[in-house]
Motif scaffolding. Structure first.
Motif, PDB file in Angstrom:
ATOM      1  N   GLY A   1    -103.455 -42.057  68.529  1.00 13.09           N
ATOM      2  CA  GLY A   1    -102.560 -42.569  69.558  1.00 13.09           C
ATOM      3  C   GLY A   1    -102.521 -44.083  69.561  1.00 13.09           C
ATOM      4  O   GLY A   1    -101.454 -44.696  69.722  1.00 13.09           O
ATOM      5  N   PHE A   2    -103.702 -44.714  69.374  1.00 17.52           N
ATOM      6  CA  PHE A   2    -103.742 -46.168  69.242  1.00 17.52           C
ATOM      7  C   PHE A   2    -102.858 -46.627  68.079  1.00 17.52           C
ATOM      8  O   PHE A   2    -102.142 -47.623  68.185  1.00 17.52           O
ATOM      9  CB  PHE A   2    -105.173 -46.641  68.990  1.00 17.52           C
TER      10      PHE A   2
ATOM     11  N   TYR B   1     -99.792 -49.109  68.167  1.00 17.77           N
ATOM     12  CA  TYR B   1     -99.757 -50.325  67.352  1.00 17.77           C
ATOM     13  C   TYR B   1     -98.419 -50.481  66.638  1.00 17.77           C
ATOM     14  O   TYR B   1     -97.887 -51.590  66.534  1.00 17.77           O
ATOM     15  CB  TYR B   1    -100.893 -50.312  66.337  1.00 17.77           C
ATOM     16  N   PHE B   2     -97.875 -49.377  66.127  1.00 18.79           N
ATOM     17  CA  PHE B   2     -96.562 -49.444  65.484  1.00 18.79           C
ATOM     18  C   PHE B   2     -95.521 -50.002  66.454  1.00 18.79           C
ATOM     19  O   PHE B   2     -94.739 -50.895  66.106  1.00 18.79           O
ATOM     20  CB  PHE B   2     -96.131 -48.047  65.019  1.00 18.79           C
ATOM     21  N   VAL B   3     -95.502 -49.458  67.687  1.00 19.24           N
ATOM     22  CA  VAL B   3     -94.511 -49.887  68.666  1.00 19.24           C
ATOM     23  C   VAL B   3     -94.786 -51.323  69.112  1.00 19.24           C
ATOM     24  O   VAL B   3     -93.861 -52.138  69.234  1.00 19.24           O
ATOM     25  CB  VAL B   3     -94.516 -48.935  69.881  1.00 19.24           C
ATOM     26  N   PHE B   4     -96.051 -51.653  69.346  1.00 20.91           N
ATOM     27  CA  PHE B   4     -96.439 -52.979  69.813  1.00 20.91           C
ATOM     28  C   PHE B   4     -96.037 -54.052  68.795  1.00 20.91           C
ATOM     29  O   PHE B   4     -95.405 -55.060  69.146  1.00 20.91           O
ATOM     30  CB  PHE B   4     -97.951 -52.998  70.042  1.00 20.91           C
TER      31      PHE B   4
ATOM     32  N   LEU C   1     -93.868 -41.523  62.212  1.00 22.95           N
ATOM     33  CA  LEU C   1     -92.820 -40.644  62.735  1.00 22.95           C
ATOM     34  C   LEU C   1     -92.962 -40.467  64.240  1.00 22.95           C
ATOM     35  O   LEU C   1     -91.961 -40.455  64.972  1.00 22.95           O
ATOM     36  CB  LEU C   1     -92.881 -39.285  62.031  1.00 22.95           C
ATOM     37  N   ILE C   2     -94.195 -40.321  64.720  1.00 24.53           N
ATOM     38  CA  ILE C   2     -94.406 -40.189  66.167  1.00 24.53           C
ATOM     39  C   ILE C   2     -93.965 -41.466  66.878  1.00 24.53           C
ATOM     40  O   ILE C   2     -93.312 -41.418  67.927  1.00 24.53           O
ATOM     41  CB  ILE C   2     -95.880 -39.878  66.469  1.00 24.53           C
ATOM     42  N   ALA C   3     -94.312 -42.616  66.303  1.00 27.10           N
ATOM     43  CA  ALA C   3     -93.965 -43.892  66.932  1.00 27.10           C
ATOM     44  C   ALA C   3     -92.464 -44.100  67.024  1.00 27.10           C
ATOM     45  O   ALA C   3     -91.972 -44.722  67.969  1.00 27.10           O
ATOM     46  CB  ALA C   3     -94.609 -45.043  66.155  1.00 27.10           C
ATOM     47  N   THR C   4     -91.705 -43.578  66.064  1.00 29.42           N
ATOM     48  CA  THR C   4     -90.249 -43.764  66.089  1.00 29.42           C
ATOM     49  C   THR C   4     -89.603 -43.036  67.260  1.00 29.42           C
ATOM     50  O   THR C   4     -88.479 -43.367  67.652  1.00 29.42           O
ATOM     51  CB  THR C   4     -89.609 -43.261  64.780  1.00 29.42           C
TER      52      THR C   4
ATOM     53  N   VAL D   1     -90.979 -42.936  70.274  1.00 30.99           N
ATOM     54  CA  VAL D   1     -91.495 -43.516  71.515  1.00 30.99           C
ATOM     55  C   VAL D   1     -90.465 -44.502  72.059  1.00 30.99           C
ATOM     56  O   VAL D   1     -90.217 -45.538  71.444  1.00 30.99           O
ATOM     57  CB  VAL D   1     -92.839 -44.231  71.280  1.00 30.99           C
ATOM     58  N   PRO D   2     -89.848 -44.204  73.214  1.00 31.29           N
ATOM     59  CA  PRO D   2     -88.816 -45.102  73.735  1.00 31.29           C
ATOM     60  C   PRO D   2     -89.378 -46.299  74.490  1.00 31.29           C
ATOM     61  O   PRO D   2     -88.679 -47.286  74.694  1.00 31.29           O
ATOM     62  CB  PRO D   2     -88.025 -44.195  74.684  1.00 31.29           C
ATOM     63  N   SER D   3     -90.645 -46.212  74.940  1.00 30.23           N
ATOM     64  CA  SER D   3     -91.210 -47.281  75.767  1.00 30.23           C
ATOM     65  C   SER D   3     -92.687 -47.447  75.449  1.00 30.23           C
ATOM     66  O   SER D   3     -93.443 -46.468  75.464  1.00 30.23           O
ATOM     67  CB  SER D   3     -91.028 -46.962  77.258  1.00 30.23           C
ATOM     68  N   LEU D   4     -93.094 -48.673  75.180  1.00 27.85           N
ATOM     69  CA  LEU D   4     -94.497 -48.952  74.897  1.00 27.85           C
ATOM     70  C   LEU D   4     -95.374 -48.639  76.102  1.00 27.85           C
ATOM     71  O   LEU D   4     -96.426 -48.004  75.974  1.00 27.85           O
ATOM     72  CB  LEU D   4     -94.660 -50.421  74.501  1.00 27.85           C
ATOM     73  N   GLY D   5     -94.948 -49.062  77.299  1.00 30.48           N
ATOM     74  CA  GLY D   5     -95.746 -48.842  78.495  1.00 30.48           C
ATOM     75  C   GLY D   5     -95.953 -47.374  78.796  1.00 30.48           C
ATOM     76  O   GLY D   5     -97.054 -46.951  79.177  1.00 30.48           O
ATOM     77  N   LEU D   6     -94.907 -46.569  78.631  1.00 29.42           N
ATOM     78  CA  LEU D   6     -95.023 -45.133  78.909  1.00 29.42           C
ATOM     79  C   LEU D   6     -95.964 -44.450  77.916  1.00 29.42           C
ATOM     80  O   LEU D   6     -96.736 -43.561  78.291  1.00 29.42           O
ATOM     81  CB  LEU D   6     -93.642 -44.475  78.856  1.00 29.42           C
ATOM     82  N   PHE D   7     -95.913 -44.858  76.668  1.00 30.84           N
ATOM     83  CA  PHE D   7     -96.781 -44.226  75.672  1.00 30.84           C
ATOM     84  C   PHE D   7     -98.242 -44.620  75.890  1.00 30.84           C
ATOM     85  O   PHE D   7     -99.147 -43.809  75.708  1.00 30.84           O
ATOM     86  CB  PHE D   7     -96.323 -44.607  74.266  1.00 30.84           C
ATOM     87  N   ILE D   8     -98.497 -45.866  76.278  1.00 31.81           N
ATOM     88  CA  ILE D   8     -99.860 -46.275  76.615  1.00 31.81           C
ATOM     89  C   ILE D   8    -100.381 -45.449  77.784  1.00 31.81           C
ATOM     90  O   ILE D   8    -101.531 -44.982  77.779  1.00 31.81           O
ATOM     91  CB  ILE D   8     -99.887 -47.784  76.952  1.00 31.81           C
ATOM     92  N   SER D   9     -99.546 -45.245  78.792  1.00 35.71           N
ATOM     93  CA  SER D   9     -99.944 -44.436  79.934  1.00 35.71           C
ATOM     94  C   SER D   9    -100.235 -42.994  79.531  1.00 35.71           C
ATOM     95  O   SER D   9    -101.185 -42.373  80.030  1.00 35.71           O
ATOM     96  CB  SER D   9     -98.846 -44.470  81.006  1.00 35.71           C
TER      97      SER D   9
END
Length: 529
Positions: free
Chosen positions: A221-222, A226-229, A451-454, A456-464
């Motif tokens: 998950g990290f 990281y991909f999104v960040f 592929l999972i990171a692509t 993810v629409p929002s960094l904050g939501l995925f961190i949560s």
């Protein structure tokens, strides 16, 4: 690849949460030199030249290119540092404190502004301090249980040395795989069940594997985060100079350097990346603070316009982000085990308490200032709120994104240490060609995180989501469970009412945060599509 060397966790600049999982996941088996023979046939020579199959002990073994110059030297006591392979040494109080800082301060720190936006200034401040206190308490619980299990393990080993005593029902395979090593998080949980009430003992191995699964999912998950960040920060820089690409385009470009660093199996090379990443992250936090506090009079006027209490449906999002930032529980046992004076780690003014007071204060102040400064516009990483037209701000974004990029491989390495032995032990091809198969497997896992990171629409939501789903289990669920198991392990003894009530409350908090945080994060992610 001519031989297999066992990894010893580094007390150097590997400093990240990866450091925690490196201890205990790797085996420490010594290598026996092949006796020299007077006559050797060509077939025998070719057979001897082949690398031996890794022991089927369910643990990760590292293959190195070098040949040992000193066959008589015990290389299992060496560590890999930026200076190369060095004789192992125990860490001081200050060194351990620095490792604790490096292992807990990362992308979660930059997300605390978003956490305060969801929780509100007053409520988020109170809950952050409260969650920090609970997490530190759970880390102390883990330390106490690990020390107790270490004592019981030694007592059992002494009994087994007597001819009339039989082996433990826990199973020699599990025990000898870690015999002589300090316990890590997963092993501590396993031994607590093993020495607990008899009806829980069959669950020992299952619980140990469960902890490793949560650690593995957390690390992957990290990697997705990281991909999104990284891509989000690079996109802002690119947009500033007219390169208006989609975030997914930057993710695709990141595949090349990430794959190249992720196929590195020798940690001495990864340690260089980690050292640079630590420097970048340190400068990034300081400069982000500078921008957040740049206009104090204007900020004072903004305080009154910020919500003191967040909306009820957004509190679970705060919980997920905050617990993601605080989740460093897997780090505490390796740090204690590597100290010259392990008793200095958990005492009143020890490394854990002093370090976590600083970390909790930093996260609280960082989140408070970030929300006051940028309000509802604060993003999943406060670096995204920095100005687009200033060289210093752009330099910070570049430094932090590059630092996270360099740290990707170490986070990834932990997941590989858990996943690859499972594949290797079940595949004859992987055992015969471990290097090629492992490289192929690593690339596949990197592509999976991409592929999972692509999606993810929002960094904050995925961190949560990662915080609520994985970090809450590791930080808040397992410690009270094993403390209750241990308290019932002695026949005729029962836990006190205070101990029972305290652990039940922590478990309720963990389950509530796990369920509501995961549900709310997934719901918001679905709505964002």
């Amino acid at each position: 690849m001519t031989l297999t060397r066992v990894l010893k966790d580094d007390d150097g600049p590997l400093g990240s949460s990866c450091f925690a999982a490196l201890t205990g996941l790797c085996s420490r088996t010594s290598e026996t030199p092949v006796p020299a023979t007077t006559t050797t046939s060509p077939d025998a020579a070719r057979t001897a030249a082949k690398p031996p199959l890794a022991p089927n002990d369910g643990r990760y073994h590292i293959h190195h290119h070098h040949v040992r110059e000193r066959p008589e030297h015990d290389y299992t006591l060496d560590v890999i540092t930026v200076q190369g392979v060095q004789p192992h040494h125990k860490t001081s109080y200050l060194e351990t404190l620095m490792h604790l800082f490096k292992g807990n301060i990362g992308t979660g720190c930059y997300a605390m502004g978003d956490a305060f936006r969801n929780g509100g200034l007053l409520l988020a401040t109170t809950l952050t301090l409260f969650l920090g206190f609970v997490c530190v308490h759970c880390q102390h619980v883990l330390l106490n249980c690990a020390n107790l299990m270490q004592q019981r393990r030694e007592e059992e080993r002494e009994r087994e040395q007597q001819p009339q005593k039989k082996g433990s029902m826990f199973g020699s395979t599990y025990r000898t795989a870690i015999d002589g090593q300090p316990l890590d998080f997963a092993d501590t949980v396993g031994y607590c069940f093993h020495y607990g009430p008899e009806r829980f003992r069959p669950w020992a191995t299952t619980m140990r594997h469960t902890v490793n699964v949560f650690i593995c999912v957390t690390q992957l998950g990290f990697c997705c985060i990281y991909f999104v960040f990284i891509s989000s920060n690079y996109k802002q820089i690119g947009d500033r100079y007219g390169l208006e690409w989609n975030t997914h385009h930057y993710m695709a470009l990141l595949l090349v350097p990430i794959i190249l660093t992720s196929i590195i199996t020798q940690l001495k090379f990864l340690s260089y990346c980690s050292m640079i990443a630590n420097v970048f992250m340190t400068f990034g936090i300081g400069i982000t603070f500078y921008y957040a506090l740049k206009d104090l009079p204007a900020m004072a006027d903004e305080v009154g316009s910020r919500a003191l209490f967040g909306e009820v449906e957004r509190i679970p999002l705060f919980f997920g982000t905050a617990i993601f930032a605080f989740e460093g529980i897997a780090l505490v046992l390796p740090l204690q085990n590597e100290m010259r004076r392990p008793q200095d780690f958990g005492r009143t003014f020890g490394v854990l308490n002093i370090g976590m007071v600083f970390i909790v204060t930093l996260f609280t102040v960082f989140g408070f200032v970030g929300y006051v400064r940028w309000g509802d516009e604060v993003q999943g990483s406060m670096t995204l709120n920095l100005p687009d037209n200033e060289a210093l701000a752009e330099g910070v974004k570049m430094m932090i994104a590059t630092g996270v990029l360099l740290g990707f491989a170490l986070q990834f390495f932990v997941a590989i240490m858990i996943l690859w032995p499972i594949v290797e032990n079940r595949s004859l091809t992987a055992q015969q060609h471990p290097v090629v198969c492992e490289m192929f497997f690593r690339i596949l896992v990197v592509l999976m995180t991409f592929l999972i990171a692509t999606f993810v629409p929002s960094l904050g939501l995925f961190i949560s989501l990662i915080g609520a789903f994985c970090s809450s289990a590791l930080a808040l669920m397992f410690p009270p469970i094993i403390e209750l198991i241990v308290s019932y392990s002695n026949p005729g003894e029962r836990p006190s009412g205070w101990l029972l009530a305290k652990n039940v409350c922590i478990l309720l908090l963990a389950v509530l945060g796990f369920a509501t945080g995961t549900y709310e994060s997934v719901s918001k992610i679905i709505e964002a599509f």
